[in-house]
Design a protein around this motif. Structure first.
Motif, PDB file in Angstrom:
ATOM      1  N   TYR A  73       3.076   0.108  -5.216  1.00 38.09           N
ATOM      2  CA  TYR A  73       4.367   0.814  -5.216  1.00 38.09           C
ATOM      3  C   TYR A  73       4.159   2.217  -5.765  1.00 38.09           C
ATOM      4  CZ  TYR A  73       9.403   1.557  -5.948  1.00 38.09           C
ATOM      5  OH  TYR A  73      10.695   2.048  -5.909  1.00 38.09           O
ATOM      6  N   LEU A  74       4.369   3.225  -4.901  1.00 35.13           N
ATOM      7  CA  LEU A  74       4.206   4.616  -5.310  1.00 35.13           C
ATOM      8  C   LEU A  74       5.449   5.127  -6.033  1.00 35.13           C
ATOM      9  CD1 LEU A  74       2.549   6.045  -2.087  1.00 35.13           C
ATOM     10  CD2 LEU A  74       1.513   6.059  -4.353  1.00 35.13           C
ATOM     11  N   HIS A  75       5.223   6.046  -6.961  1.00 34.08           N
ATOM     12  CA  HIS A  75       6.317   6.706  -7.670  1.00 34.08           C
ATOM     13  C   HIS A  75       7.266   7.366  -6.668  1.00 34.08           C
ATOM     14  CE1 HIS A  75       8.342   9.737 -10.190  1.00 34.08           C
ATOM     15  NE2 HIS A  75       8.026   8.994 -11.223  1.00 34.08           N
ATOM     16  N   ASN A  76       8.512   7.494  -7.054  1.00 31.69           N
ATOM     17  CA  ASN A  76       9.527   8.090  -6.185  1.00 31.69           C
ATOM     18  C   ASN A  76       9.095   9.451  -5.644  1.00 31.69           C
ATOM     19  OD1 ASN A  76      12.421   8.137  -5.202  1.00 31.69           O
ATOM     20  ND2 ASN A  76      12.388  10.003  -6.409  1.00 31.69           N
ATOM     21  N   ASN A  77       8.418  10.261  -6.465  1.00 30.59           N
ATOM     22  CA  ASN A  77       7.999  11.600  -6.040  1.00 30.59           C
ATOM     23  C   ASN A  77       6.859  11.567  -5.023  1.00 30.59           C
ATOM     24  OD1 ASN A  77       9.876  12.535  -7.813  1.00 30.59           O
ATOM     25  ND2 ASN A  77       8.439  13.336  -9.313  1.00 30.59           N
ATOM     26  N   PHE A  78       6.169  10.427  -4.923  1.00 33.08           N
ATOM     27  CA  PHE A  78       5.059  10.291  -3.988  1.00 33.08           C
ATOM     28  C   PHE A  78       5.392   9.379  -2.804  1.00 33.08           C
ATOM     29  CE2 PHE A  78       1.046  11.349  -6.754  1.00 33.08           C
ATOM     30  CZ  PHE A  78       1.442  12.678  -6.764  1.00 33.08           C
ATOM     31  N   GLN A  79       6.614   8.866  -2.738  1.00 37.04           N
ATOM     32  CA  GLN A  79       6.953   7.928  -1.666  1.00 37.04           C
ATOM     33  C   GLN A  79       6.777   8.531  -0.271  1.00 37.04           C
ATOM     34  OE1 GLN A  79       8.150   4.688  -1.016  1.00 37.04           O
ATOM     35  NE2 GLN A  79       7.327   4.163  -3.034  1.00 37.04           N
ATOM     36  N   LYS A  80       6.926   9.834  -0.151  1.00 40.96           N
ATOM     37  CA  LYS A  80       6.796  10.458   1.170  1.00 40.96           C
ATOM     38  C   LYS A  80       5.370  10.392   1.705  1.00 40.96           C
ATOM     39  CE  LYS A  80       6.497  15.008  -1.055  1.00 40.96           C
ATOM     40  NZ  LYS A  80       7.164  16.328  -1.173  1.00 40.96           N
ATOM     41  N   TYR A  81       4.392  10.068   0.820  1.00 45.25           N
ATOM     42  CA  TYR A  81       3.001   9.935   1.256  1.00 45.25           C
ATOM     43  C   TYR A  81       2.600   8.470   1.502  1.00 45.25           C
ATOM     44  CZ  TYR A  81       2.888  14.637  -0.860  1.00 45.25           C
ATOM     45  OH  TYR A  81       3.150  15.937  -1.199  1.00 45.25           O
ATOM     46  N   LYS A  82       3.578   7.570   1.429  1.00 43.11           N
ATOM     47  CA  LYS A  82       3.296   6.134   1.493  1.00 43.11           C
ATOM     48  C   LYS A  82       2.503   5.752   2.741  1.00 43.11           C
ATOM     49  CE  LYS A  82       6.747   3.711   2.742  1.00 43.11           C
ATOM     50  NZ  LYS A  82       6.234   3.296   4.079  1.00 43.11           N
ATOM     51  N   ASP A  83       2.848   6.338   3.872  1.00 42.85           N
ATOM     52  CA  ASP A  83       2.216   5.951   5.132  1.00 42.85           C
ATOM     53  C   ASP A  83       0.781   6.455   5.261  1.00 42.85           C
ATOM     54  OD1 ASP A  83       4.539   4.667   5.883  1.00 42.85           O
ATOM     55  OD2 ASP A  83       5.327   6.384   6.993  1.00 42.85           O
ATOM     56  N   LEU A  84       0.333   7.245   4.312  1.00 42.10           N
ATOM     57  CA  LEU A  84      -1.062   7.706   4.338  1.00 42.10           C
ATOM     58  C   LEU A  84      -2.014   6.633   3.804  1.00 42.10           C
ATOM     59  CD1 LEU A  84      -0.593  11.352   2.950  1.00 42.10           C
ATOM     60  CD2 LEU A  84      -0.698  10.607   5.346  1.00 42.10           C
ATOM     61  N   PHE A  85      -1.473   5.661   3.064  1.00 44.95           N
ATOM     62  CA  PHE A  85      -2.298   4.593   2.490  1.00 44.95           C
ATOM     63  C   PHE A  85      -2.336   3.393   3.454  1.00 44.95           C
ATOM     64  CE2 PHE A  85      -0.921   7.074  -1.133  1.00 44.95           C
ATOM     65  CZ  PHE A  85      -2.049   7.133  -1.930  1.00 44.95           C
ATOM     66  N   HIS A  86      -3.517   2.779   3.560  1.00 45.92           N
ATOM     67  CA  HIS A  86      -3.689   1.639   4.462  1.00 45.92           C
ATOM     68  C   HIS A  86      -4.537   0.573   3.776  1.00 45.92           C
ATOM     69  CE1 HIS A  86      -2.047   4.057   7.751  1.00 45.92           C
ATOM     70  NE2 HIS A  86      -2.860   5.036   7.359  1.00 45.92           N
ATOM     71  N   SER A  87      -4.167  -0.675   4.007  1.00 48.45           N
ATOM     72  CA  SER A  87      -4.918  -1.801   3.441  1.00 48.45           C
ATOM     73  C   SER A  87      -4.669  -3.052   4.271  1.00 48.45           C
ATOM     74  CB  SER A  87      -4.508  -2.048   1.987  1.00 48.45           C
ATOM     75  OG  SER A  87      -5.180  -3.177   1.475  1.00 48.45           O
ATOM     76  N   ASN A  88      -5.715  -3.895   4.390  1.00 44.81           N
ATOM     77  CA  ASN A  88      -5.593  -5.162   5.108  1.00 44.81           C
ATOM     78  C   ASN A  88      -5.099  -6.293   4.212  1.00 44.81           C
ATOM     79  OD1 ASN A  88      -6.578  -4.035   7.529  1.00 44.81           O
ATOM     80  ND2 ASN A  88      -8.705  -4.328   6.857  1.00 44.81           N
ATOM     81  N   PHE A  89      -5.077  -6.066   2.910  1.00 48.91           N
ATOM     82  CA  PHE A  89      -4.741  -7.174   2.006  1.00 48.91           C
ATOM     83  C   PHE A  89      -3.793  -6.772   0.881  1.00 48.91           C
ATOM     84  CE2 PHE A  89      -8.488  -5.015   0.465  1.00 48.91           C
ATOM     85  CZ  PHE A  89      -8.320  -4.948  -0.898  1.00 48.91           C
ATOM     86  N   VAL A  90      -3.420  -5.520   0.799  1.00 49.79           N
ATOM     87  CA  VAL A  90      -2.462  -5.053  -0.205  1.00 49.79           C
ATOM     88  C   VAL A  90      -1.178  -4.623   0.508  1.00 49.79           C
ATOM     89  CG1 VAL A  90      -1.971  -3.292  -1.941  1.00 49.79           C
ATOM     90  CG2 VAL A  90      -4.249  -4.319  -1.827  1.00 49.79           C
ATOM     91  N   ASN A  91      -0.046  -5.069   0.013  1.00 47.16           N
ATOM     92  CA  ASN A  91       1.247  -4.684   0.578  1.00 47.16           C
ATOM     93  C   ASN A  91       1.688  -3.345  -0.002  1.00 47.16           C
ATOM     94  OD1 ASN A  91       1.499  -7.310   1.880  1.00 47.16           O
ATOM     95  ND2 ASN A  91       1.957  -8.107  -0.163  1.00 47.16           N
ATOM     96  N   ILE A  92       1.988  -2.406   0.853  1.00 49.46           N
ATOM     97  CA  ILE A  92       2.441  -1.089   0.406  1.00 49.46           C
ATOM     98  C   ILE A  92       3.963  -1.063   0.537  1.00 49.46           C
ATOM     99  CG2 ILE A  92       2.272   1.398   0.779  1.00 49.46           C
ATOM    100  CD1 ILE A  92      -0.534   0.763   2.039  1.00 49.46           C
TER     101      ILE A  92
END
Length: 664
Positions: free
Chosen positions: A531-550
């Motif tokens: 879970y990204l901080h509110n100020n970084f939420q706009k970058y959420k889709d830049l992170f990818h993982s096969n086993f971690v829920n973003i």
């Protein structure tokens, strides 16, 4: 140099000698009325080319001669000297007049005659002269609404030449968007030898303003956009650099400009003076209904002494200390009349359903009316978040309220003085609630609040966090891991490409894609949520993982996530302190603790961080495996919680905060 300097150069009863510069038949010509510019020449290093003397007071040099001079030297600046002492022609000693052009051209080069920043006549090759050479000062005259457009009048004083055009540049400070408004109909008047006053009028369409400068504007957001005012100039005689001149703030016009944006909305500019004395503006859109309410109240409303309490978090949220204290006010007392401010599209509205008679929609006319009436304000972040838009009147109403800063977390490693400090923000709040004697000292020393304005109560949400908490319940969540880092100063302003180059992105992207961590998850049936901080939420889709829920912000509250996980991985965020209050294990992943604003606090903060610190992924991974086997907070850290974080360990924080409210 200032306009005053130029006005002092000549007494009006003593005319100055004219000096004329012009181009004729591709030759640069200098003409005086009487001064003999002996040995007039153009110099480049040790090389010189002499002007041809046409008359006793007229000299010329051709583009071909200048090209020969520059053939062996790779330089851009040419000096013009006369006399054997290499004296330069000082423009302030003459009444300078330019011809139609000051540019010489041939097949290979462009030569510019110009007056330098220190007022000397010079030439350059293939490099435009600086616009600063012809600039003296500027002053905004008026800014108002004309025919549903914003009309801005600017007076620019230029030296040696009138302006051909001036372009107004409006710059979105955070996002970099620029709107350029051109004025080619300039009224120029020579007010003194070498000094011209140029009056410029710019018309700005509010639709173009918002579409260009704030294309992602959301009506329901608390908009923090700052727009700065600049301009560029161009003289009649040739091209100059596009230097951006800043426009100063002026006390001569009002701070609010309103104009129609559409059939349903009004647009607002809130003009203000920056710390350096320059002109900037905040922007807003408001429904016609709310605008009419605001204008009506400006003329009739007075602040009332009543028991109305406004409560706010971020305008789109009801999940932090504001919500929990509002719920307390609605269910446990009848002395105060609370209202919660929230946007009409908030996902948290459902949590407020039992109290809708006391829920006020952000930017509604009821919201504006309550700002004129309420006596108290409870806020979890900056108190400005209660404002639907910025205006001098609304800020005054907010500042006059009796305010309590509920905070949104225990103050930890980060020095938050620039955001919440009494020195930087003296009108932010009246009282601030904390959770321990240690935090009181830190707030006093770092944020400069006097001890009497700091109240040890605990945070309102702790009452719910600690409700029915026990060791058996904690163990049920030991296989659920929450990764919740803080943000990094200024990195929230980066583009996606720039953000992907940061250390933050590199370390966390590497962690959530690590094969060893993936193997641990699959073999032990673990769940990991990121879970990204509110100020970084706009970058959420830049992170990818096969086993971690973003996770998406808003799908679940932070408070709920802390209650429903057994192990927390964070860095400097205060959520680690909240989590440890539940007696659950916290792991600190601090790979960048050499940051200046963090480093200053680390020496003292390690004494109260309720968990071990890891600098690398290789150190962290074994600790994750161990924590999922036993997620109980170790005894040493439990003692830190009791002595340094929250000594009460009860569900009475709201009651203690209520007592602070009663005493205001």
């Amino acid at each position: 140099m200032s306009l005053t300097y130029y006005l002092r150069q000549e007494r009006k009863d003593i005319p100055m000698e004219k000096l004329t510069l012009y181009i004729e038949q591709n030759e640069f010509i200098i003409h005086t009325e009487k001064t003999d510019l002996s040995n007039l020449r153009v110099c480049l290093g040790d090389q010189s080319k002499f002007f041809k003397k046409l008359t006793a007071t007229t000299w010329s040099i051709s583009a071909e001669q200048l090209l020969l001079l520059c053939a062996k030297e790779n330089r851009t600046r040419l000096f013009i000297y006369y006399t054997d002492n290499r004296q330069e022609i000082d423009g302030t000693k003459f009444d300078v007049e330019f011809g139609q052009s000051l540019t010489l051209t041939n097949d290979k080069s462009i030569f510019y005659a110009y007056i330098s920043l220190n007022n000397k006549i010079r030439m350059s090759i293939n490099q435009k002269p600086s616009a600063r050479s012809y600039y003296l000062s500027n002053e905004p005259v008026t800014i108002n609404t004309v025919n549903n457009n914003i009309e801005f009048t600017l007076s620019i004083q230029s030296k040696f030449a009138p302006l051909l055009k001036a372009n107004l540049l409006l710059l979105n400070r955070q996002e970099g968007h620029t709107l350029e408004i051109i004025d080619t109909q300039i009224d120029s008047v020579r007010i003194q030898p070498n000094v011209y006053q140029n009056n410029c009028v710019f018309h700005i369409s509010p639709e173009l303003f918002f579409e260009t400068l704030r294309p992602s504007f959301n009506y329901n957001e608390f908009d923090t956009t700052l727009v700065d005012f600049y301009f560029t100039i161009q003289i009649r005689q040739g091209s100059t650099t596009k230097y951006k001149f800043r426009i100063p703030f002026s006390e001569t016009f009002g701070t609010e400009v309103w104009c129609s944006y559409s059939d349903e909305k009004m647009a607002s500019l809130f003009l203000y003076q920056t710390i350096n004395g320059n002109l900037s503006t905040r922007i807003a859109l408001l429904s016609n209904e709310s605008y009419c309410e605001y204008q009506s109240l400006l003329n009739t409303a007075e602040m009332k002494d009543n028991n109305i309490v406004l409560v706010c978090e971020y305008p789109y949220k009801a999940q932090d200390n504001g919500f929990y204290f509002f719920r307390y006010l609605m269910t446990k007392q009848n002395k105060f009349v609370p209202y919660y401010i929230i946007t009409d599209d908030s996902k948290d509205l459902k949590k407020l359903k039992p109290y809708m008679d006391h829920v006020v929609i952000f930017k509604s006319k009821e919201h504006i009316r309550l700002l004129f009436e309420a006596t108290y304000l409870m806020h979890t972040h900056a108190s400005n978040y209660v404002l639907p838009f910025f205006s001098k009147e609304l800020e005054a109403k907010k500042n006059a309220m009796k305010k309590i800063f509920l905070q949104h977390g225990i103050t930890a490693a980060k020095n938050m003085e620039p955001f919440y400090g009494r020195k930087t923000n003296p009108k932010l709040t009246d009282k601030i609630v904390v959770s321990s004697q240690r935090e009181l000292r830190q707030i006093h020393e770092q944020l400069y609040y006097p001890p009497e304005d700091i109240k040890i109560t605990g945070l309102a949400r702790f009452d719910d966090l600690l409700k029915k908490t026990n060791l058996i319940k904690n163990r049920l969540f030991k296989r659920k891991i929450l990764i919740m880092p803080s943000w990094r100063k200024d990195q929230d302003k980066l583009t996606s490409e720039e953000f992907q180059q940061t250390t933050f992105f590199g370390y966390y992207s590497d962690l959530i894609s690590d094969p060893a961590l993936e193997k641990l998850v699959k073999e032990n049936g673990l769940t990991i949520n990121f879970y990204l901080h509110n100020n970084f939420q706009k970058y959420k889709d830049l992170f990818h993982s096969n086993f971690v829920n973003i996770l998406n912000a808003g799908d679940q509250t932070v408070h709920h996530l802390l209650k429903k996980h057994g192990v927390l991985i964070t860095d400097y965020s205060s959520v680690g302190l909240d989590f440890a209050i539940q007696r659950r294990k916290v792991l600190y992943f601090q790979f960048d603790n050499d940051q200046k604003e963090i480093k200053e606090n680390l020496e003292s903060s390690h004494l109260f961080l309720p968990g071990p610190i890891f600098a690398t992924k290789e150190q962290l991974l074994p600790a994750i495996q161990k924590a999922t086997e036993d997620n109980r907070l170790e005894t040493a850290y439990v003692n830190i919680v009791k002595t340094q974080l929250y000594p009460y360990y009860d569900s009475n924080a709201c009651q203690r905060i209520f007592q602070v409210l009663e005493e205001l």
